[in-house]
Design an enzyme around this catalytic site. Structure first.
Site, PDB file in Angstrom:
ATOM      1  N   LEU A  72       0.864  -1.176   0.000  1.00  0.00           N
ATOM      2  CA  LEU A  72       0.000   0.000   0.000  1.00  0.00           C
ATOM      3  C   LEU A  72       0.900   1.224   0.000  1.00  0.00           C
ATOM      4  O   LEU A  72       2.024   1.179   0.517  1.00  0.00           O
ATOM      5  CB  LEU A  72      -0.887   0.034   1.251  1.00  0.00           C
ATOM      6  N   ASP A  73       0.390   2.338  -0.550  1.00  0.00           N
ATOM      7  CA  ASP A  73       1.114   3.607  -0.436  1.00  0.00           C
ATOM      8  C   ASP A  73       1.442   3.880   1.028  1.00  0.00           C
ATOM      9  O   ASP A  73       0.690   3.485   1.930  1.00  0.00           O
ATOM     10  CB  ASP A  73       0.242   4.774  -0.929  1.00  0.00           C
ATOM     11  N   ARG A  74       2.493   4.629   1.246  1.00  0.00           N
ATOM     12  CA  ARG A  74       2.891   4.980   2.612  1.00  0.00           C
ATOM     13  C   ARG A  74       1.741   5.621   3.379  1.00  0.00           C
ATOM     14  O   ARG A  74       1.512   5.326   4.557  1.00  0.00           O
ATOM     15  CB  ARG A  74       4.086   5.938   2.558  1.00  0.00           C
ATOM     16  N   THR A 126      -1.488   5.361   2.900  1.00  0.00           N
ATOM     17  CA  THR A 126      -2.718   4.560   2.940  1.00  0.00           C
ATOM     18  C   THR A 126      -2.615   3.517   4.045  1.00  0.00           C
ATOM     19  O   THR A 126      -1.575   2.903   4.231  1.00  0.00           O
ATOM     20  CB  THR A 126      -2.938   3.860   1.585  1.00  0.00           C
ATOM     21  N   HIS A 183      -1.208   4.369  -7.299  1.00  0.00           N
ATOM     22  CA  HIS A 183      -2.037   5.550  -6.987  1.00  0.00           C
ATOM     23  C   HIS A 183      -3.380   5.542  -7.730  1.00  0.00           C
ATOM     24  O   HIS A 183      -4.021   6.584  -7.847  1.00  0.00           O
ATOM     25  CB  HIS A 183      -1.299   6.856  -7.320  1.00  0.00           C
TER      26      HIS A 183
END
Length: 233
Positions: free
Chosen positions: A58-60, A62, A156
């Site tokens: 996951l994105d940092r 999120t 993203h």
């Protein structure tokens, strides 16, 4: 301090954890300026030195479900499920404006090499809010708690698609709306990105069981939704 990483699911092959906001899954060249401990480092410390291997990321910024393998040799079996689109992921996001109907967003997303790749997301509104706080250029502010399901898995993707339909995610400083982000920070006291991977489900490639892993919201989500409910017109 991030605190203890919540373990949501465990068997002899994998671990499912609830990644906090603002924690990298692991350090990489792209995040070389971030020195905070990664999810892998935090878990290694928490789990008496055991190492784990990411199956998905996951994105940092999120939060939510991340799958990790206990052995490097297991990773490819589980990653194949993602490649074959056999993993169902359900996110929730808080977005600007009122989304009134379910929809499918089919819009290409640019990858790291600058090439556009097909990307599809399904969205469905769960709850709407209108609060008596002006945010340029409107006299009140409207928000929607939105369920988002990525059919494809581009970098993203959900954040870009939310922006594409003019309902950017709150707390998104790259693709979001600065006026609403500022209001959340200054008036409501929330700076984090409101994107959370709530559920990940799949058929286990070894045991053939149907697995569903659910991640509770971070505490700030509950606080924010309560505030929005209290302020709602």
């Amino acid at each position: 301090m991030t605190g203890t990483i919540e373990i949501l699911y465990e068997d002899e092959f994998i671990l499912g954890v609830n990644k906090p906001n603002n924690v990298l899954v692991h350090h990489s060249h792209y995040a070389r300026n971030i020195t905070d401990d990664s999810l892998l480092q935090l878990l290694k410390s928490q789990q008496n030195g055991l190492s784990y291997y990411p199956i998905n990321r996951l994105d940092r910024k999120t939060s939510g479900v991340v799958l990790l393998s206990k052995q490097k040799s297991y990773v490819s079996q589980f990653q194949e499920l993602f490649d074959l689109k056999e993993v169902n992921k359900v996110y929730q996001a808080l977005v600007r404006g009122h989304v009134l109907e379910p929809d499918t967003i089919d819009s290409p997303v640019k990858n790291d090499r600058g090439n556009y790749k097909g990307a599809i997301s399904r969205i469905s509104p769960l709850q709407t809010f209108e609060i008596d706080i002006p945010v340029q250029p409107y006299p009140t502010a409207r928000y929607t708690l939105l369920e988002m399901q990525p059919v494809t898995g581009r970098t993203h993707q959900l954040r870009i698609h939310a922006n594409k339909i003019s309902h950017p995610i709150i707390g998104d400083h790259k693709y979001g709306n600065r006026h609403h982000n500022r209001m959340f920070e200054q008036r409501l006291g929330f700076e984090n990105l409101f994107l959370h991977c709530k559920e990940t489900s799949f058929r286990h490639p070894v045991t053939q069981e149907n697995i569903s892993i659910n991640a509770p919201f971070p505490a700030f989500w509950e606080e924010c939704l309560q505030q929005l409910q209290a302020l709602s017109l």
